[in-house]
Motif scaffolding. Structure first.
Motif, PDB file in Angstrom:
ATOM      1  N   VAL A 460     -17.325  11.281 -11.760  1.00  0.00           N
ATOM      2  CA  VAL A 460     -18.358  10.577 -12.518  1.00  0.00           C
ATOM      3  C   VAL A 460     -19.127  11.607 -13.346  1.00  0.00           C
ATOM      4  N   VAL A 461     -19.335  11.318 -14.634  1.00  0.00           N
ATOM      5  CA  VAL A 461     -20.057  12.237 -15.525  1.00  0.00           C
ATOM      6  C   VAL A 461     -21.291  11.522 -16.066  1.00  0.00           C
ATOM      7  N   ILE A 462     -22.464  12.145 -15.865  1.00  0.00           N
ATOM      8  CA  ILE A 462     -23.738  11.577 -16.320  1.00  0.00           C
ATOM      9  C   ILE A 462     -24.273  12.429 -17.461  1.00  0.00           C
ATOM     10  N   THR A 463     -24.515  11.811 -18.609  1.00  0.00           N
ATOM     11  CA  THR A 463     -25.081  12.523 -19.764  1.00  0.00           C
ATOM     12  C   THR A 463     -26.261  11.728 -20.322  1.00  0.00           C
ATOM     13  N   TYR A 464     -27.036  12.424 -21.186  1.00  0.00           N
ATOM     14  CA  TYR A 464     -28.243  11.834 -21.768  1.00  0.00           C
ATOM     15  C   TYR A 464     -28.141  11.957 -23.285  1.00  0.00           C
ATOM     16  N   PRO A 465     -27.661  10.916 -23.966  1.00  0.00           N
ATOM     17  CA  PRO A 465     -27.426  11.012 -25.422  1.00  0.00           C
ATOM     18  C   PRO A 465     -28.657  11.471 -26.211  1.00  0.00           C
ATOM     19  N   ASN A 466     -29.851  11.109 -25.783  1.00  0.00           N
ATOM     20  CA  ASN A 466     -31.076  11.513 -26.478  1.00  0.00           C
ATOM     21  C   ASN A 466     -31.782  12.668 -25.786  1.00  0.00           C
ATOM     22  N   GLY A 467     -31.100  13.300 -24.827  1.00  0.00           N
ATOM     23  CA  GLY A 467     -31.691  14.397 -24.099  1.00  0.00           C
ATOM     24  C   GLY A 467     -32.563  13.922 -22.953  1.00  0.00           C
ATOM     25  N   VAL A 468     -32.921  14.878 -22.089  1.00  0.00           N
ATOM     26  CA  VAL A 468     -33.823  14.600 -20.972  1.00  0.00           C
ATOM     27  C   VAL A 468     -35.238  14.959 -21.416  1.00  0.00           C
ATOM     28  N   PRO A 469     -36.185  14.027 -21.403  1.00  0.00           N
ATOM     29  CA  PRO A 469     -37.543  14.323 -21.892  1.00  0.00           C
ATOM     30  C   PRO A 469     -38.250  15.353 -21.008  1.00  0.00           C
ATOM     31  N   THR A 470     -39.005  16.238 -21.674  1.00  0.00           N
ATOM     32  CA  THR A 470     -39.854  17.201 -20.955  1.00  0.00           C
ATOM     33  C   THR A 470     -41.330  16.900 -21.171  1.00  0.00           C
ATOM     34  N   GLU A 471     -41.638  16.019 -22.162  1.00  0.00           N
ATOM     35  CA  GLU A 471     -43.005  15.596 -22.412  1.00  0.00           C
ATOM     36  C   GLU A 471     -43.039  14.072 -22.450  1.00  0.00           C
ATOM     37  N   LEU A 472     -44.115  13.509 -21.883  1.00  0.00           N
ATOM     38  CA  LEU A 472     -44.286  12.063 -21.841  1.00  0.00           C
ATOM     39  C   LEU A 472     -45.564  11.694 -22.571  1.00  0.00           C
ATOM     40  N   ASP A 473     -45.568  10.517 -23.182  1.00  0.00           N
ATOM     41  CA  ASP A 473     -46.765  10.040 -23.879  1.00  0.00           C
ATOM     42  C   ASP A 473     -47.801   9.572 -22.872  1.00  0.00           C
ATOM     43  N   GLU A 474     -49.074   9.737 -23.292  1.00  0.00           N
ATOM     44  CA  GLU A 474     -50.178   9.297 -22.445  1.00  0.00           C
ATOM     45  C   GLU A 474     -50.205   7.775 -22.384  1.00  0.00           C
ATOM     46  N   ALA A 475     -50.277   7.238 -21.163  1.00  0.00           N
ATOM     47  CA  ALA A 475     -50.476   5.802 -20.928  1.00  0.00           C
ATOM     48  C   ALA A 475     -49.449   4.916 -21.611  1.00  0.00           C
ATOM     49  N   ALA A 476     -48.224   5.431 -21.815  1.00  0.00           N
ATOM     50  CA  ALA A 476     -47.162   4.629 -22.441  1.00  0.00           C
ATOM     51  C   ALA A 476     -45.856   4.862 -21.691  1.00  0.00           C
ATOM     52  N   ASP A 477     -45.027   3.786 -21.538  1.00  0.00           N
ATOM     53  CA  ASP A 477     -43.732   3.930 -20.882  1.00  0.00           C
ATOM     54  C   ASP A 477     -42.795   4.781 -21.731  1.00  0.00           C
ATOM     55  N   THR A 478     -41.911   5.502 -21.040  1.00  0.00           N
ATOM     56  CA  THR A 478     -40.904   6.318 -21.724  1.00  0.00           C
ATOM     57  C   THR A 478     -39.528   5.899 -21.249  1.00  0.00           C
ATOM     58  N   ASP A 479     -38.664   5.448 -22.181  1.00  0.00           N
ATOM     59  CA  ASP A 479     -37.293   5.061 -21.858  1.00  0.00           C
ATOM     60  C   ASP A 479     -36.374   6.270 -21.972  1.00  0.00           C
ATOM     61  N   ILE A 480     -35.497   6.410 -20.962  1.00  0.00           N
ATOM     62  CA  ILE A 480     -34.508   7.495 -20.965  1.00  0.00           C
ATOM     63  C   ILE A 480     -33.132   6.857 -21.075  1.00  0.00           C
ATOM     64  N   LEU A 481     -32.375   7.192 -22.124  1.00  0.00           N
ATOM     65  CA  LEU A 481     -31.014   6.666 -22.309  1.00  0.00           C
ATOM     66  C   LEU A 481     -30.043   7.504 -21.490  1.00  0.00           C
ATOM     67  N   ILE A 482     -29.256   6.815 -20.626  1.00  0.00           N
ATOM     68  CA  ILE A 482     -28.334   7.494 -19.712  1.00  0.00           C
ATOM     69  C   ILE A 482     -26.926   6.940 -19.927  1.00  0.00           C
ATOM     70  N   ASN A 483     -25.949   7.827 -20.080  1.00  0.00           N
ATOM     71  CA  ASN A 483     -24.539   7.422 -20.182  1.00  0.00           C
ATOM     72  C   ASN A 483     -23.826   7.821 -18.904  1.00  0.00           C
ATOM     73  N   ILE A 484     -23.156   6.830 -18.266  1.00  0.00           N
ATOM     74  CA  ILE A 484     -22.451   7.094 -17.001  1.00  0.00           C
ATOM     75  C   ILE A 484     -20.965   6.796 -17.202  1.00  0.00           C
ATOM     76  N   ASP A 485     -20.142   7.845 -17.266  1.00  0.00           N
ATOM     77  CA  ASP A 485     -18.683   7.701 -17.330  1.00  0.00           C
ATOM     78  C   ASP A 485     -18.174   7.672 -15.890  1.00  0.00           C
ATOM     79  N   PRO A 486     -17.596   6.519 -15.415  1.00  0.00           N
ATOM     80  CA  PRO A 486     -17.227   6.409 -13.990  1.00  0.00           C
ATOM     81  C   PRO A 486     -15.996   7.208 -13.593  1.00  0.00           C
ATOM     82  N   GLY A 487     -15.262   7.795 -14.561  1.00  0.00           N
ATOM     83  CA  GLY A 487     -14.031   8.505 -14.214  1.00  0.00           C
ATOM     84  C   GLY A 487     -13.033   7.550 -13.599  1.00  0.00           C
TER      85      GLY A 487
END
Length: 622
Positions: A460-487
């Protein structure tokens, strides 16, 4: 012409596990020809030509004499015919329910359309025929001395029409009988071939065979017995059928092969004085001779009497291929040449037939480095073959291993092979049983080879097409895009989630991943306070493999900090503007030691913060 005066009529009901005499069989008087005698009277009747009788019926004189002395189901008629009256198959074994030590027999002919049930042929065009007659037969003028219209095969309560279950059962009967005769050039069929194909009309006629009527006892004929056949009647010049009265997949097909075996010249295989060997028990594969009574046993085989307590040493295969029967073996289907077997493509099933204990079939294949699975299975219905195989590496020539799976008639193994060419050699084998061995002699029939290269699983290969965030916005949700190749694994879609914590506080919080189509998912982190640090990792579960954690070190998860907008320190009253009123607000903060007093960021509220506020005021706010 009726059968020879020396013809032996064997009423072969295939005895139960315990020895039973003719007196215990419930048989209508019409079954017994007038004047028939058994026991010592029968022996005295033929003792003047015991050697001749024994030779005619492929027995040693002492074997025939012992049969007449000990088997009270054997009778001699005044005109020299001999017949056996035996009990029908026990009902608890009729359907192969496993009560006798063998496996339950499922209906397996699912690939054959039901409506073809009376149109089945194992070897169309063969000159010799075994006709399994299920749709009724008028038996007259054929040596049986009766004029009876026997009804069609019936297990549903009506002979008028065949039910779907009866059609399926007939198909499976045919599959099992076909397997018993698989190595011989004879057509086992449920299709009426016509009378001419069943009688030997003259010495030059090569198209003949046997009719076996699958029916019920009628007009008293067949009551209390499982089957009946004249011995040595396969090449008669009249349509002299055998009859099979036993029902169910655990008894019916074996009865047909047993009765036809009599017509081909075979006598019963007994055990320690019993007229019929009941089959082995106590461990798989259970076994028994076809000319005995191995109801429900896993393997039923032709025999040469190579088991302890055998009552006859008849060589079944040699007798079946006797010149009068006109039955030959097929030409060998596969070479035995280890250095050049039949080409085998990995992943493509191949079939073969072991026709005798001296036959071996070789198959050659080429493989890259890797694990190779080899699985050799018996025929699906009523198998005869106990499989063993050898695997050879061709260069350098090496025996890799011999696989003879204990307690199974099949054989399989997975090998770790280096790239090269290999040969599988398939053979029949034996297994020792306390009351009768699975015989190498009788291990004949069809097999199927299934091979497969077992490649290492793709992870199984897990990647993040938009990268892994290191900074988050104040008082706002942050969506993380995750790609999971099941092999090569299958994802457990109910167990795809993120665990997160603010400032490493426990417990961690779970957020399920939300599918976005394809292999993409979204994980959402909530908003936080200024300078909060969020720690998080992704959990991916599979249905056929392990749980994958990203990052793999649970103590070193991803982290991201909440970043707030730049502050306007001079705007002490928070009205969004810097005006003199903020001085008054600062004084209030100073007097109350409120956080807004600290204008120089030293963590304290002191008079120096007034000077700092003036500087901040003069700088203004962006």
């Amino acid at each position: 012409m009726t059968p020879s005066l020396k013809a032996i009529a064997l009423f072969a009901g295939l005895a139960a596990a315990a020895p039973m005499s003719a007196q215990s069989a419930k048989v209508q008087p019409s079954t017994f020809p007038e004047g028939a005698v058994n026991g010592m009277q029968a022996l005295r009747q033929i003792e003047h030509d015991l050697v001749g009788f024994a030779t005619e019926y492929n027995l040693k004189p002492e074997e025939l004499a012992n049969i007449l002395r000990s088997d009270l189901s054997t009778y001699i008629t005044p005109d020299g015919r001999m017949f056996n009256v035996c009990p029908e198959a026990p009902q608890d074994n009729a359907n192969g329910d496993g009560s006798s030590g063998g496996p339950g027999l499922a209906r397996l002919g699912g690939d054959i359309p039901l409506d073809d049930f009376l149109n089945l042929e194992s070897h169309p065009g063969a000159s010799k025929t075994i006709y399994m007659d299920f749709d009724g037969h008028h038996s007259v003028n054929n040596g049986w001395g009766h004029n009876i219209v026997f009804p069609a095969y019936n297990t549903s309560g009506s002979s008028a029409n065949f039910s779907d279950s009866e059609k399926q059962e007939i198909i499976d009967h045919w599959l099992e009988v076909s397997e018993d005769f698989k190595q011989f050039n004879v057509n086992v069929t449920t299709k009426d071939p016509g009378t001419a194909a069943l009688i030997k009309s003259n010495g030059g006629d090569q198209n003949y065979g046997a009719r076996c009527v699958m029916t019920q006892a009628t007009s008293g004929f067949g009551n209390g017995i499982g089957g009946v056949a004249f011995l040595n009647s396969f090449d008669d010049n009249a349509d002299v059928p055998c009859f099979a009265f036993n029902k169910g997949l655990g008894a019916g097909p074996m009865t047909v092969s047993h009765e036809v075996g009599h017509m081909l010249g075979l006598s019963h295989d007994g055990l320690n004085g019993q007229s019929y060997h009941p089959g082995s028990s106590g461990g798989a594969p259970s076994w028994g001779p076809i000319m005995g009574a191995p109801f429900g046993r896993e393997l039923a085989q032709w025999s040469i009497g190579d088991y302890p307590g055998a009552t006859t040493s008849q060589n079944d295969l040699a007798i079946i291929t006797n010149v009068p029967n006109g039955i030959d073996y097929f030409a060998d289907d596969h070479t035995e040449n280890i250095l050049g077997g039949t080409p085998l493509t990995i992943g493509v099933p191949a079939t073969g037939i072991i026709d005798s204990e001296n036959d071996k079939d070789a198959f050659t294949f080429t493989t890259p480095d890797g694990d190779v699975s080899i699985e050799i299975n018996n025929f699906e219905r009523g198998p005869n073959l106990d499989v063993v195989f050898e695997l050879y590496r061709i260069s350098p020539f090496t025996l890799v291993d011999t696989i003879d799976t204990t307690n199974s008639a099949d054989a399989s193994e997975t090998f770790t092979l280096t790239a090269g060419t290999y040969t599988i050699v398939v053979d029949g084998t034996f297994q020792t049983k306390s009351n009768g061995p699975v015989s190498d002699y009788g291990s004949t029939g069809e097999f199927t080879i299934n091979t497969e290269i077992i490649l290492p699983p793709e992870p199984v290969v897990i990647t993040y097409p938009n990268g892994v965030p290191t900074e988050l916005d104040e008082a706002a949700d942050t969506d993380i895009l995750i790609n999971i190749d099941p092999g090569t694994f299958t994802l457990d879609t109910d167990e795809l989630f993120m665990l997160y914590s603010a400032n490493f506080n426990v417990p961690f919080n779970r957020v399920d991943l939300v599918p976005q189509g394809g292999d993409n998912y979204i994980a959402t982190l909530p908003g936080g306070a200024c300078d909060d640090e969020f720690f998080f990792n992704i959990h991916v579960n599979t249905t056929t493999g392990p749980e994958i954690l990203d990052p793999s070190d649970a103590l070193n998860p991803y982290s991201a900090t909440v970043v707030c907008d730049s502050e306007c320190l001079a705007d002490v009253n928070g009205d969004g503007m810097v005006t003199p009123t903020d001085f008054t607000a600062w004084v209030g903060a100073f007097n109350s030691n409120a956080p807004e007093c600290d204008q120089n960021g030293d963590g304290m509220c002191t008079p120096t913060d007034f000077t700092a506020w003036v500087g901040n005021y003069n700088a203004g706010c962006m």
